[in-house]
Design a protein around this motif. Structure first.
Motif, PDB file in Angstrom:
ATOM      1  N   PRO A  46       0.802  -1.228   0.000  1.00  0.00           N
ATOM      2  CA  PRO A  46       0.000   0.000   0.000  1.00  0.00           C
ATOM      3  C   PRO A  46       0.833   1.275   0.000  1.00  0.00           C
ATOM      4  O   PRO A  46       0.447   2.253  -0.635  1.00  0.00           O
ATOM      5  CB  PRO A  46      -0.824  -0.126   1.297  1.00  0.00           C
ATOM      6  N   ILE A  47       1.967   1.273   0.707  1.00  0.00           N
ATOM      7  CA  ILE A  47       2.817   2.470   0.710  1.00  0.00           C
ATOM      8  C   ILE A  47       3.326   2.746  -0.703  1.00  0.00           C
ATOM      9  O   ILE A  47       3.263   3.874  -1.205  1.00  0.00           O
ATOM     10  CB  ILE A  47       3.997   2.311   1.687  1.00  0.00           C
ATOM     11  N   GLY A  48       3.824   1.714  -1.364  1.00  0.00           N
ATOM     12  CA  GLY A  48       4.322   1.877  -2.716  1.00  0.00           C
ATOM     13  C   GLY A  48       3.244   2.338  -3.684  1.00  0.00           C
ATOM     14  O   GLY A  48       3.480   3.195  -4.541  1.00  0.00           O
ATOM     15  N   LYS A  49       2.026   1.789  -3.532  1.00  0.00           N
ATOM     16  CA  LYS A  49       0.923   2.176  -4.418  1.00  0.00           C
ATOM     17  C   LYS A  49       0.545   3.637  -4.205  1.00  0.00           C
ATOM     18  O   LYS A  49       0.309   4.381  -5.167  1.00  0.00           O
ATOM     19  CB  LYS A  49      -0.290   1.277  -4.174  1.00  0.00           C
ATOM     20  N   ALA A  50       0.480   4.070  -2.947  1.00  0.00           N
ATOM     21  CA  ALA A  50       0.130   5.465  -2.661  1.00  0.00           C
ATOM     22  C   ALA A  50       1.178   6.417  -3.221  1.00  0.00           C
ATOM     23  O   ALA A  50       0.842   7.482  -3.763  1.00  0.00           O
ATOM     24  CB  ALA A  50      -0.023   5.679  -1.152  1.00  0.00           C
ATOM     25  N   LEU A  51       2.443   6.039  -3.124  1.00  0.00           N
ATOM     26  CA  LEU A  51       3.505   6.889  -3.668  1.00  0.00           C
ATOM     27  C   LEU A  51       3.441   6.936  -5.193  1.00  0.00           C
ATOM     28  O   LEU A  51       3.595   7.994  -5.802  1.00  0.00           O
ATOM     29  CB  LEU A  51       4.872   6.383  -3.208  1.00  0.00           C
ATOM     30  N   ARG A  52       3.207   5.786  -5.818  1.00  0.00           N
ATOM     31  CA  ARG A  52       3.120   5.757  -7.287  1.00  0.00           C
ATOM     32  C   ARG A  52       1.935   6.571  -7.780  1.00  0.00           C
ATOM     33  O   ARG A  52       2.048   7.327  -8.753  1.00  0.00           O
ATOM     34  CB  ARG A  52       3.003   4.316  -7.778  1.00  0.00           C
ATOM     35  N   ASP A  53       0.784   6.430  -7.111  1.00  0.00           N
ATOM     36  CA  ASP A  53      -0.395   7.193  -7.523  1.00  0.00           C
ATOM     37  C   ASP A  53      -0.176   8.683  -7.364  1.00  0.00           C
ATOM     38  O   ASP A  53      -0.742   9.489  -8.107  1.00  0.00           O
ATOM     39  CB  ASP A  53      -1.627   6.755  -6.710  1.00  0.00           C
ATOM     40  N   GLY A  54       0.627   9.059  -6.371  1.00  0.00           N
ATOM     41  CA  GLY A  54       0.925  10.469  -6.159  1.00  0.00           C
ATOM     42  C   GLY A  54       2.163  10.939  -6.912  1.00  0.00           C
ATOM     43  O   GLY A  54       2.571  12.090  -6.761  1.00  0.00           O
ATOM     44  N   ARG A  55       2.763  10.030  -7.704  1.00  0.00           N
ATOM     45  CA  ARG A  55       3.954  10.347  -8.497  1.00  0.00           C
ATOM     46  C   ARG A  55       5.044  10.949  -7.614  1.00  0.00           C
ATOM     47  O   ARG A  55       5.640  11.993  -7.909  1.00  0.00           O
ATOM     48  CB  ARG A  55       3.603  11.291  -9.646  1.00  0.00           C
TER      49      ARG A  55
END
Length: 442
Positions: A150-159
């Protein structure tokens, strides 16, 4: 019922990013379950922007306690799942003792855990098992690895890259666990912040969010934007090597889109003389609808006879209350079909619901019906024959992009395409505003 297919179109901000890592423990009797999550937030000139969110719905403090229970049972030659079925009282009592031990490990290097008897009793002379912080950290490592997703996904979605995050804030009682804090520190390369009681922070955050939604005067000086936590879309059919296959998920509102929002996509009928369309609404992230959650449907009738490819416009409008209005209409028809889905809505009264639905209408944007857009498009089309043949290709590409953007129904896309077209007109020495003012819309 008729199916639809997707109609294909081609088509810096200054903020201080922070991540809030949340892990909460909920009572089994409360009707809720444990969860972990992360939200990326940006603070800019007094506005708190929720950039992205992600989480594990079934990972929280109880899972860490169960890992400790499993560790102790293994030391006794027992398997957690089997012991839970054969000796439920013993495991239940051991879970209570492990919950207390888990909390003590925040302040102590090691703890002693008494072993309950099969009936759940814990005598004074009960055997004990020593558990160190290191042993606990090793036992819960697989759970911490799940948080990385989830941390990685949130960072990717926020670029955003992990090293670009200025502050990491721990929220929720379970974040007191040192292995979790160590994991977050290693992931981001900075010391996580926990300046306030992590349980109280959850309550304060919920209170502020409720006050903002209710337009309470206590938060008049605060501005906060939120995002849609999941992707919303429809069931479509695709042409696979000449074969039409249904059951594919086409997103309309992507996860972590800032809300409130209204977006429209264009779809097409797949059969000749198709007279109606069944719009099936889904929530999820999988490309197949069968693996997503169906949350509603809408029947659209009155499709005029004709070949396959009749345009059907579908608009999703989603607000902070969790209301989702699904609207659909055929081509240039004035008749719109709509339904309001309330699965994610807050507990609104009937009056509040009507007001919220009325407010949804103000979010909608129909660029094809906008007179200014129509004038610009018609003017640009007239200018095609006036410019040099060597400039025509670039000019027509800008017109095509603007026309396609108008069909998308997305305000940002339309404004970007409009600005591009106006800039090219200016580069060609054509004064759009001046000519419209002198000659009107011919």
């Amino acid at each position: 019922m008729g199916a639809i297919s997707k109609t294909e179109y081609s088509k810096t901000n200054k903020r201080k990013p922070a991540c809030a890592v949340k892990s909460s423990i909920n009572s089994p009797n409360s009707g809720f379950h444990s969860s972990s999550g992360v939200s990326q937030q940006g603070l800019f000139e007094g506005t708190l922007e929720i950039i992205s969110t992600s989480g594990e719905s079934f990972l929280g403090g109880e899972d860490f306690t169960n890992r400790l229970v499993s560790l102790i049972l293994q030391k006794q030659g027992l398997q957690f799942e089997i012991a839970e079925m054969q000796q439920p009282l013993r495991v239940a009592r051991l879970r209570q003792l492990c919950e207390d031990a888990k909390r003590k490990l925040t302040d102590e290097a090691e703890v002693q855990v008494k072993l309950p008897e099969e009936n759940g009793a814990v005598p004074e002379n009960a055997k004990t098992v020593k558990i160190s912080r290191e042993a606990f950290a090793t036992a819960v490592k697989p759970l911490l690895d799940r948080i990385a997703g989830p941390i990685g996904k949130a960072l990717r979605d926020g670029r955003t890259e992990a090293e670009e995050v200025d502050d990491v804030i721990l929220v929720g009682g379970a974040t007191r666990m040192l292995p979790l804090a160590d994991f977050v520190r290693d992931y981001f390369g900075s010391e996580p912040q926990a300046l306030f009681n992590p349980d109280e922070v959850v309550c304060l955050g919920a209170a502020v969010q409720a006050a903002l939604i209710a337009d309470n005067r206590a938060v008049d000086d605060m501005v906060m934007t939120d995002v849609c936590p999941f992707t919303l879309g429809v069931n479509i059919a695709k042409d696979m090597g000449g074969q039409i296959r249904a059951g594919y998920f086409e997103p309309i509102i992507h996860r972590n889109t800032t809300i409130p929002v209204s977006k429209e996509h264009v779809f097409s009928t797949i059969s000749p003389n198709q007279s109606e369309v069944q719009v099936e609404v889904y929530q999820g992230e999988n490309r197949k609808v069968e693996k997503n959650l169906k949350i509603g449907e809408l029947r659209v009738t009155g499709v005029p006879p004709g070949p396959a490819g009749q345009e059907v416009f579908i608009r999703f409008t989603y607000d902070l209350n969790g209301l989702l209005e699904v609207e659909a209409y055929v081509g240039d028809s004035d008749h719109k079909f709509s339904t309001v889905l309330t699965q994610h809505a807050a507990d609104l009264t009937e009056k509040e619901m009507k007001e919220a639905v009325a407010n949804l209408q103000t979010l909608k944007y129909y660029p094809r019906e906008d007179m200014a857009n129509q004038k610009l498009l018609r003017f640009a089309e007239r200018m095609v024959g006036e410019i040099s043949p060597f400039q025509r290709e670039q000019f027509e590409a800008a017109i095509d992009m603007f026309e396609q953007a108008m069909s998308s129904g997305d305000r940002e896309t339309v404004e970007a395409a409009r600005n591009t077209l106006e800039q090219i007109l200016s580069m060609l020495g054509i004064d759009f505003e001046g000519q419209i003012g002198d000659h009107g819309d011919e």
